[in-house]
Write a protein that holds these residues in place. Structure first.
Motif, PDB file in Angstrom:
ATOM      1  N   ALA A   1      -1.918  13.936  -4.208  1.00  0.00           N
ATOM      2  CA  ALA A   1      -1.398  12.679  -4.751  1.00  0.00           C
ATOM      3  C   ALA A   1      -1.828  12.538  -6.211  1.00  0.00           C
TER       4      ALA A   1
ATOM      5  N   GLU B   1       7.722   9.243   7.895  1.00  0.00           N
ATOM      6  CA  GLU B   1       7.166   8.373   8.940  1.00  0.00           C
ATOM      7  C   GLU B   1       5.641   8.403   8.928  1.00  0.00           C
ATOM      8  N   GLN B   2       5.071   9.589   8.700  1.00  0.00           N
ATOM      9  CA  GLN B   2       3.607   9.678   8.598  1.00  0.00           C
ATOM     10  C   GLN B   2       3.109   8.880   7.385  1.00  0.00           C
TER      11      GLN B   2
ATOM     12  N   GLN C   1       0.840  -1.198   0.000  1.00  0.00           N
ATOM     13  CA  GLN C   1       0.000   0.000   0.000  1.00  0.00           C
ATOM     14  C   GLN C   1       0.876   1.250   0.000  1.00  0.00           C
TER      15      GLN C   1
ATOM     16  N   ASP D   1     -13.200   4.774  -8.696  1.00  0.00           N
ATOM     17  CA  ASP D   1     -12.624   5.694  -7.715  1.00  0.00           C
ATOM     18  C   ASP D   1     -13.384   7.022  -7.626  1.00  0.00           C
TER      19      ASP D   1
ATOM     20  N   GLN E   1       3.291   5.259   8.163  1.00  0.00           N
ATOM     21  CA  GLN E   1       2.225   4.898   9.097  1.00  0.00           C
ATOM     22  C   GLN E   1       0.891   4.743   8.360  1.00  0.00           C
ATOM     23  N   GLN E   2       0.628   5.641   7.413  1.00  0.00           N
ATOM     24  CA  GLN E   2      -0.610   5.538   6.634  1.00  0.00           C
ATOM     25  C   GLN E   2      -0.629   4.258   5.800  1.00  0.00           C
TER      26      GLN E   2
ATOM     27  N   ALA F   1      -1.180   1.330   8.258  1.00  0.00           N
ATOM     28  CA  ALA F   1      -2.509   1.344   8.885  1.00  0.00           C
ATOM     29  C   ALA F   1      -3.614   0.977   7.901  1.00  0.00           C
ATOM     30  N   THR F   2      -3.397   1.225   6.611  1.00  0.00           N
ATOM     31  CA  THR F   2      -4.461   0.989   5.635  1.00  0.00           C
ATOM     32  C   THR F   2      -4.195  -0.218   4.735  1.00  0.00           C
TER      33      THR F   2
ATOM     34  N   TYR G   1       1.053   8.622   1.833  1.00  0.00           N
ATOM     35  CA  TYR G   1       1.757   9.853   1.461  1.00  0.00           C
ATOM     36  C   TYR G   1       1.685  10.882   2.574  1.00  0.00           C
ATOM     37  N   ALA G   2       2.626  11.783   2.562  1.00  0.00           N
ATOM     38  CA  ALA G   2       2.588  12.962   3.450  1.00  0.00           C
ATOM     39  C   ALA G   2       3.288  14.095   2.719  1.00  0.00           C
TER      40      ALA G   2
ATOM     41  N   PHE H   1       0.073  -3.229  -4.351  1.00  0.00           N
ATOM     42  CA  PHE H   1       1.002  -2.731  -5.371  1.00  0.00           C
ATOM     43  C   PHE H   1       2.434  -3.177  -5.086  1.00  0.00           C
TER      44      PHE H   1
ATOM     45  N   TRP I   1      -6.723  -2.848   4.205  1.00  0.00           N
ATOM     46  CA  TRP I   1      -7.944  -2.437   3.493  1.00  0.00           C
ATOM     47  C   TRP I   1      -7.635  -1.961   2.066  1.00  0.00           C
ATOM     48  N   ALA I   2      -6.473  -2.243   1.556  1.00  0.00           N
ATOM     49  CA  ALA I   2      -6.053  -1.662   0.270  1.00  0.00           C
ATOM     50  C   ALA I   2      -6.891  -2.183  -0.899  1.00  0.00           C
ATOM     51  N   VAL I   3      -7.165  -1.309  -1.892  1.00  0.00           N
ATOM     52  CA  VAL I   3      -7.916  -1.749  -3.081  1.00  0.00           C
ATOM     53  C   VAL I   3      -7.094  -2.695  -3.940  1.00  0.00           C
TER      54      VAL I   3
END
Lengths: 454, 479
Positions: free
Chosen positions: B352, B77-78, B58, B263, B81-82, B85-86, B61-62, B94, B89-91
């Protein structure tokens, strides 16, 4: 190996307020004789999560803020926009360079007869803290409740700041921490239940309750889609659809400059025409969702009535327009669009909507509106999401999308039969460049013989 | 100390499968004059970096405008973390293959540098434009607008990507509003903000600019006395400045793979095109040839690499009416398993990338303008978009234009005002009956193609010859 800097929203807001005020002091201290300056800040620390089919398409954080300064001297004015990083040393250097650049630009510009000097209209400080989900908790909070349904949309949250200082001594600070969940639950027919959930405190129970309601509403979309031929039909516009129609008035409608320059769709109201006596529209800042100050630092009255019982009683006017056309400013935005619109309710109870509609169309949402003849007040657009054919007060089936094209002088005039006796808050969910603030308070509209063309 | 993106990448400490840094620096100057008086003049400067991290399949971005190592480390780091954390649940899961190594440079073409024209000269020209637009006292408003942008985009990544692209953009708009009692008509220079190019200050050649302004003013006056466009089903001829909008709305958006993948269903909408249609759907008549081409010199959305690092190249999306390829980035291509193009684009450092149009063009045919008109017994010729609306599947559209002429017995005759037309995409393109040759071909664009959640406006270019469509519903303004 690098040391990291990750700053919480609360720390960001505190640091930004302190740095902005020091930066503004520095700029104002550096002004020369005869110079006037206004300083604006817009910033946010946002978490965006994009969702498709109950999963995460993209997720990330954006910390972004910018300053816009406007220098006035010798009857000339120009602006400069530049990043606000919150690092005073970095921002001071850039800000003073930009001020110097403006001093070089100004003599090259013609004199501006409608220049508005900064004034001190009074200062304000509003700060609304929130209780938002931490970015790493959002997917776990949102997604379990929507497994098994086609859930698509965006969650956006975090602090937003607007601030303003000027050389007349005025200071405004507005900070709020908000979230908006803007989503669609999409049926196999590709029709959808569209909804938003917005606020300053995340409530997991309220979220799961709302999702359950939306899932229940999906059931009616499972019926086969009915094709409705173009023609004129009794039509009910739910509050979100009303917001789309009324929103068009911010685009060449209620602006005084637009009225004066031949670009207003409401010009006929100045020539003696009127809209329905059921229709009243005002700017209402009492909700406190958007700052009352504009880019010139003017502070709007708490309420600005625009249409009262179908009569145009005010347009939106900012100080520059006021000076050019010798009218009175009501502290409108630079573009003289509505910032906090409210349409007054009518007498149609929610329980009676379908019965009063009888046979016709129930439209939950509209899409892609545009003027098809602005001076004629004619608007075209599409139905979208959950829209139904209704017969004798009963929902029969969702409809295949229809294009409409009708004049506001008709559907907000003699054809406007009633408005619902309750309003809904429709949050402004735009995120072009930055997250929007506020929204509108709208009732539903019941209209006779609305025209569909394709 | 000057910020160095390569050094910033090298000092990041992040345990990810891939990391990319995309820096955008953009300087904008804007000048606007109304009725010969200054309206809005200034400069904007933005800069920042988007950090993208791939972890557990997954991307997170930050983005930050603080260009120092500690802030970029925090952003990385953010982003990480994203991603973590996701990822559950990724579509799609990748791999770094959707961010291929890319190395190269791009520079917008120009004849004269943008800074060759001073602020004073720029304003002097705009005041003259207003004077020239004011061809009669029935002109009640004149406006002249220019915007120039200098954009630098640098992209570096952990798998060796190192691209540096610099762009020079020029946007102009000149318009006149004419009034006679309750009749109000506006005419612009090929449509509001339609003149968008990658160019230099050669765009401000006074002789050319003022000649166009004179025509804009005269045509605004002519519209006051014109008849309303008739209501009819007839032959419609569209000039390139309206073809731009027609291509954009009814070809570009429906072919975006992210829309087809769902999307955009909560915002911009979906598409009537299905993934199974690629290679099979007859989109229009055999005269219809649509290319995606970021390599056209001077067209508004030219570039060498998209924001995934995919090299840009010309591709036929529709050839002889047959749909071949979608507007889909490497991410969309692996999700959809259909061919795409290099179109993963972000508005700036703070958004993004998503699937976008770039330069999307209709290739010229064989007929001269005079030959096309001479074959039409009865019809309407329309120029310059003024109203646009289409449904969320990109089927039912209604578009309006600024200026029209009646076609009678093979000749352009009366001027018509308030021209509109409507149709359904697939039928409309099926009715494409003639395509003009290179002598009718013109290039325009828009800075405001809106899409995405969060929303992004992006620059797109469209070029087209004049085209003829048969049996189209046309009509006029409000009664």
């Amino acid at each position: 190996m690098s040391t990291s800097v990750v700053v919480s929203p609360t720390e960001t807001l505190a640091a930004w307020e302190s740095t902005f005020n020091q930066l503004a002091d520095l700029l104002l201290d550096n002004l020369q004789a005869g110079e006037h300056l206004s300083i604006e800040l817009a910033g946010e620390q946002s978490h965006f999560m994009r969702l498709n089919a109950g999963k995460v398409r993209q997720s990330g954080l954006v910390t972004d803020a910018s300053i816009n300064i406007r220098l006035i001297a010798n009857q000339r004015t120009a602006y400069a926009g530049f990043p606000f990083t919150g690092d005073l040393a970095v921002d001071s250097t850039v800000a003073l360079e930009q001020l110097q650049q403006l001093r070089q630009d100004l003599p090259q510009l013609p004199e501006d007869p409608y220049i508005v000097l900064p004034e001190n209209y009074g200062s304000s400080r509003e700060a609304y803290s929130g209780q938002l989900l931490a970015p790493d908790q959002v997917s776990a909070a949102l997604l379990p409740a929507v497994q098994g349904v086609d859930f698509t949309g965006i969650y956006a949250s975090g602090p937003i700041v607007r601030a303003n200082r000027n050389s007349a001594g005025q200071q405004h600070w507005f900070a709020t921490e908000t979230f908006v969940l803007d989503y669609s639950l999409i049926a196999p027919s590709e029709k959808a239940v569209k909804a938003t959930l917005a606020g300053q405190a995340w409530d997991q129970t309220a979220y799961t309750d709302q999702i359950q309601q939306s899932i229940t509403q999906l059931e009616v979309l499972d019926r086969p889609v009915q094709v409705i031929e173009p023609g004129q039909y009794r039509t009910y516009f739910a509050p979100a659809a009303t917001a789309e129609l009324i929103g068009m008035l911010s685009w060449g409608g209620v602006s005084e400059a637009s009225m004066q320059q031949g670009g207003s769709a409401l010009a006929k109201l100045r020539e003696g025409k009127s809209l329905s006596p059921h229709l009243s529209l005002k700017e209402n800042f009492s909700l406190g969702l958007v700052p009352r100050f504009n880019s010139l630092g003017e502070v709007a009255p708490e309420e600005v009535p625009l249409l009262v019982e179908g009569q145009l009683v005010n347009t939106l006017v900012n100080a520059r327009t006021a000076k050019e056309y010798q009218v009175t400013s009501n502290a409108a935005s630079a573009h003289e669009g509505m910032r906090s619109p409210e349409v007054s309710p009518g007498t149609l109870s929610t329980a009676d909507i379908l019965a009063q509609l009888g046979t016709g169309l129930y439209l939950s949402n509209l899409h892609y509106l545009n003027w098809s003849d602005r001076t004629g007040g004619r608007i075209t657009g599409m139905t979208r999401y959950a829209c139904f054919w209704v017969e004798q007060g009963e929902i029969i089936a969702p409809i295949k999308d229809l294009r409409f094209d009708d004049s506001l002088y008709e559907f907000l005039g003699t054809k406007l039969e009633n408005l619902t006796d309750t309003q809904e808050f429709i949050p402004c969910v735009d995120t072009y460049g930055a997250r929007s603030l506020g929204g509108s308070l709208m009732p539903g509209l019941l209209v006779n013989d609305f025209t569909f063309t394709l | 100390m000057k910020f160095d993106l390569h050094q910033a990448l090298n000092t990041l400490d992040i345990n990810a499968d891939w990391v990319g840094l995309r820096q955008v620096n953009e300087k904008t100057t804007t000048h606007a004059v109304r009725d010969g008086r200054p309206q809005s003049n200034g400069r904007d400067f933005t800069q920042g970096v988007m950090v993208e991290v791939l972890a557990e399949g997954q991307f997170g971005y930050a983005a930050t405008n603080r260009l120092d190592p500690a802030s970029l480390q925090g952003a990385a780091e953010q982003a990480y973390q994203q991603a973590i954390a996701t990822s559950k649940w990724a579509v799609h899961s990748f791999t770094p293959e959707v961010r291929p190594k890319a190395v190269g440079q791009y520079q917008s073409p120009f004849q004269q540098p943008l800074d060759l024209i001073s602020v004073a000269d720029q304003l002097d020209l705009l005041v003259k434009v207003c004077d020239t637009l004011h061809v009669s006292d029935q002109i009640v408003k004149t406006s002249a607008f220019t915007q120039t942008l200098e954009t630098e985009q640098i992209f570096v990544s952990s798998n060796g990507t190192d691209t540096h692209q610099t762009f020079g953009f020029v946007i102009t708009n000149y318009e006149a509003t004419a009034q006679d009692g309750s009749i109000i008509q506006k005419r612009t220079d090929n449509g509001p903000l339609a003149r968008c190019y990658q160019a230099g200050s050669e765009v401000f050649d006074p002789d050319q600019v003022l000649a166009r302004a004179q025509q804009v003013g005269e045509q605004a006056i002519a519209l006051l006395a014109a008849e309303d466009c008739p209501t009819a089903t007839t032959t419609l001829v569209l000039a390139p400045d309206q073809m731009m909008l027609q291509i954009h709305e009814s070809v570009g958006h429906p072919l975006e793979l992210d829309r087809i993948l769902g999307d955009e269903r909560n915002y911009a909408g979906s598409s009537f095109v299905k993934l199974s249609d690629f290679g099979h759907l007859v989109y229009g008549s055999p005269l219809m040839n649509i290319t995606f081409d970021p390599t056209v010199p001077g067209e508004f959305a030219g570039y060498a690499f998209d924001d995934a690092g995919m090299p840009a190249q010309r591709e036929y999306l529709i050839k002889e009416g047959l749909l071949l390829r979608g507007l889909g980035s490497l991410e969309s291509q692996v999700r959809a398993q259909v061919p795409g193009v290099a179109n993963f684009r972000a508005r700036s450092w703070n958004r993004a990338p998503i699937d976008r149009m770039a330069n999307l063009n209709l290739e010229p045919g064989q007929s001269s303008f005079e030959e096309m008109i001479s074959t039409i017994e009865s019809g309407v010729y329309m120029e310059a978009n003024r109203s646009w609306s289409i449904d969320d599947y990109r089927n039912k559209f209604q578009f309006g234009c600024e200026y029209a002429r009646l076609i009678e017995k093979g000749k352009l005759t009366k001027v018509l005002r308030n021209p509109n037309y409507r149709g359904i995409t697939n039928q409309f393109w099926g009715n494409l009956a003639q395509v003009g040759d290179a002598s009718t071909f013109a290039m325009y664009g828009t800075p405001y193609c809106g899409k995405g959640e969060p929303n992004q406006c992006i620059r797109v270019g469209h070029a087209s010859p004049t085209c003829v469509f048969k049996e189209i519903e046309v009509f006029g303004g409000a009664a």
